[in-house]
Design a protein around this motif. Structure first.
Motif, PDB file in Angstrom:
ATOM      1  N   SER A  66      27.913  -6.257  19.812  1.00  0.00           N
ATOM      2  CA  SER A  66      28.909  -5.349  19.227  1.00  0.00           C
ATOM      3  C   SER A  66      28.618  -5.047  17.760  1.00  0.00           C
ATOM      4  O   SER A  66      29.050  -4.023  17.232  1.00  0.00           O
ATOM      5  CB  SER A  66      30.313  -5.946  19.348  1.00  0.00           C
ATOM      6  N   ARG A  67      27.885  -5.922  17.078  1.00  0.00           N
ATOM      7  CA  ARG A  67      27.792  -5.872  15.611  1.00  0.00           C
ATOM      8  C   ARG A  67      27.244  -4.546  15.091  1.00  0.00           C
ATOM      9  O   ARG A  67      27.849  -3.900  14.235  1.00  0.00           O
ATOM     10  CB  ARG A  67      26.934  -7.047  15.127  1.00  0.00           C
ATOM     11  N   GLU A  70      29.696  -1.744  15.831  1.00  0.00           N
ATOM     12  CA  GLU A  70      30.846  -1.844  14.908  1.00  0.00           C
ATOM     13  C   GLU A  70      30.502  -1.271  13.536  1.00  0.00           C
ATOM     14  O   GLU A  70      31.302  -0.562  12.915  1.00  0.00           O
ATOM     15  CB  GLU A  70      31.266  -3.303  14.743  1.00  0.00           C
ATOM     16  N   GLU A  71      29.301  -1.603  13.060  1.00  0.00           N
ATOM     17  CA  GLU A  71      28.887  -1.157  11.724  1.00  0.00           C
ATOM     18  C   GLU A  71      28.878   0.369  11.636  1.00  0.00           C
ATOM     19  O   GLU A  71      29.373   0.949  10.665  1.00  0.00           O
ATOM     20  CB  GLU A  71      27.504  -1.716  11.382  1.00  0.00           C
ATOM     21  N   GLY A  74      32.382   1.857  11.898  1.00  0.00           N
ATOM     22  CA  GLY A  74      33.053   1.672  10.614  1.00  0.00           C
ATOM     23  C   GLY A  74      32.566   2.656   9.572  1.00  0.00           C
ATOM     24  O   GLY A  74      33.352   3.213   8.796  1.00  0.00           O
ATOM     25  N   TYR A  80      38.420   1.438  16.175  1.00  0.00           N
ATOM     26  CA  TYR A  80      37.984   0.777  17.409  1.00  0.00           C
ATOM     27  C   TYR A  80      38.682  -0.568  17.544  1.00  0.00           C
ATOM     28  O   TYR A  80      39.251  -1.105  16.592  1.00  0.00           O
ATOM     29  CB  TYR A  80      36.460   0.584  17.417  1.00  0.00           C
ATOM     30  N   ILE A  82      38.148  -4.524  19.680  1.00  0.00           N
ATOM     31  CA  ILE A  82      37.362  -5.391  20.562  1.00  0.00           C
ATOM     32  C   ILE A  82      38.320  -5.937  21.604  1.00  0.00           C
ATOM     33  O   ILE A  82      39.307  -6.598  21.261  1.00  0.00           O
ATOM     34  CB  ILE A  82      36.717  -6.555  19.782  1.00  0.00           C
ATOM     35  N   LYS A  87      36.342  -9.048  16.381  1.00  0.00           N
ATOM     36  CA  LYS A  87      35.340  -8.244  15.707  1.00  0.00           C
ATOM     37  C   LYS A  87      34.285  -9.181  15.114  1.00  0.00           C
ATOM     38  O   LYS A  87      34.577 -10.333  14.781  1.00  0.00           O
ATOM     39  CB  LYS A  87      35.996  -7.389  14.614  1.00  0.00           C
ATOM     40  N   TYR A  88      33.072  -8.672  14.976  1.00  0.00           N
ATOM     41  CA  TYR A  88      31.934  -9.530  14.629  1.00  0.00           C
ATOM     42  C   TYR A  88      32.192 -10.384  13.394  1.00  0.00           C
ATOM     43  O   TYR A  88      32.010 -11.609  13.421  1.00  0.00           O
ATOM     44  CB  TYR A  88      30.675  -8.673  14.424  1.00  0.00           C
ATOM     45  N   ASN A 244      32.277  -4.818   5.508  1.00  0.00           N
ATOM     46  CA  ASN A 244      32.310  -5.125   6.937  1.00  0.00           C
ATOM     47  C   ASN A 244      33.133  -6.373   7.222  1.00  0.00           C
ATOM     48  O   ASN A 244      33.737  -6.504   8.288  1.00  0.00           O
ATOM     49  CB  ASN A 244      30.884  -5.327   7.472  1.00  0.00           C
TER      50      ASN A 244
END
Length: 298
Positions: A66-67, A70-71, A74, A80, A82, A87-88, A244
């Motif tokens: 996911s990382r 996600e980045e 973002g 979003y 999870i 989240k990571y 992040n």
């Protein structure tokens, strides 16, 4: 495919629906290229078909995948969530190692220090930490300053003082690593020297392995930072991940893209679904292949 499995439940699947659209396949160069494709496609389909963000789901085999997605979500300010996980940068192991890095960079960071002083467990209990905090407050010093002079503190038991002295020596060693190692190497050293990695390997049900995979992803983040940044210092790295790592304020928002593992998605339906990371050793997962058992791969 599944009807050829050795281990299966006999069933006949059917539908009254008409023929649907065939899946689109995109071959990406890496996880960032893949993430950018997904995000671009989400925005394209939103405008084209009047979809909401909640109409989209991104599925993957392992949480660690996911990382990168996600980045990029973002970066593009796309909300979003999870599903069935964190989240990571909110995962415990990631927070722990970032806290180590922050204390290495700035020993006066009391919040990060309190997080890691007994992680992994090293016999420094909550009552001991409270006494140290009280002393630091009384002397108007940082907690780390009190730890350095712990032998002068008769309120702390001899056993706890010994554990604290070992911790101070450990942090001194880790801080010296920044003079000779890159950030990614410092993370690897933290995992080894603190015993954090060994602690995870003792965990059962593959949870420790999953956490280690998340930490391996953090090392990948550091490597990417090192290859793309002129200032390769630990301070610059911590600054680069600060945004992040901050909790997002879109938790109350209903209209969000859903990110989840394939296992978490059972029984759910979305108008648009992305399957990320469909590659060797991820799907099927490496440990299923290594077991050499057909049933595991199935």
């Amino acid at each position: 495919i599944i009807k050829n499995n050795e281990v299966k439940y006999e069933k006949k699947l059917w539908t009254e629906n008409g023929e649907g659209e065939l899946p689109e396949v995109y071959c990406s160069d890496n996880e960032y290229d893949e993430g950018k494709y997904i995000v671009d496609k989400i925005e394209e389909l939103r405008k084209k078909n009047n979809y909401k963000y909640s109409d989209f789901a991104v599925l993957y085999r392992m949480n660690t995948q996911s990382r990168a997605i996600e980045e990029i979500l973002g970066r593009e300010a796309i909300p979003y969530k999870i599903v069935g996980g964190l989240k990571y940068f909110e995962r415990k192991e990631i927070k722990d190692i970032i806290a180590y890095l922050r204390v290495i960079q700035n020993p006066q960071d009391d919040i990060s220090l309190k997080r890691i002083i007994n992680v992994p467990r090293r016999g420094i209990g909550l009552r001991t930490i409270e006494k140290i905090e009280d002393r630091a407050s009384l002397k108007e010093e940082s907690i780390y300053s009190v730890l350095i002079d712990i032998e002068d503190n008769s309120d702390i038991s001899r056993k706890a003082r010994a554990s604290i002295s070992e911790f101070v020596d450990l942090m001194s060693t880790l801080r010296s690593f920044t003079d000779v190692y890159t950030v990614s190497q410092v993370i690897e050293k933290i995992l080894d020297v603190t015993g954090y990695k060994d602690e995870l390997l003792k965990e059962k049900n593959n949870e420790g392995e999953d956490r280690l995979e998340n930490l391996q992803e953090l090392i990948s983040v550091a490597l990417e930072f090192e290859s793309g940044s002129e200032d390769k210092s630990l301070e610059a790295f911590l600054t680069s991940i600060a945004l992040n790592a901050e909790p997002s304020d879109d938790e109350e928002q209903e209209d969000r893209v859903s990110l989840m593992t394939i296992h978490s998605s059972k029984g759910l339906e979305f108008p648009v679904v992305f399957l990320a990371g469909m590659e060797e050793k991820i799907f099927p997962i490496a440990r299923a292949i290594q077991s050499m058992r057909d049933s595991d791969i199935e």
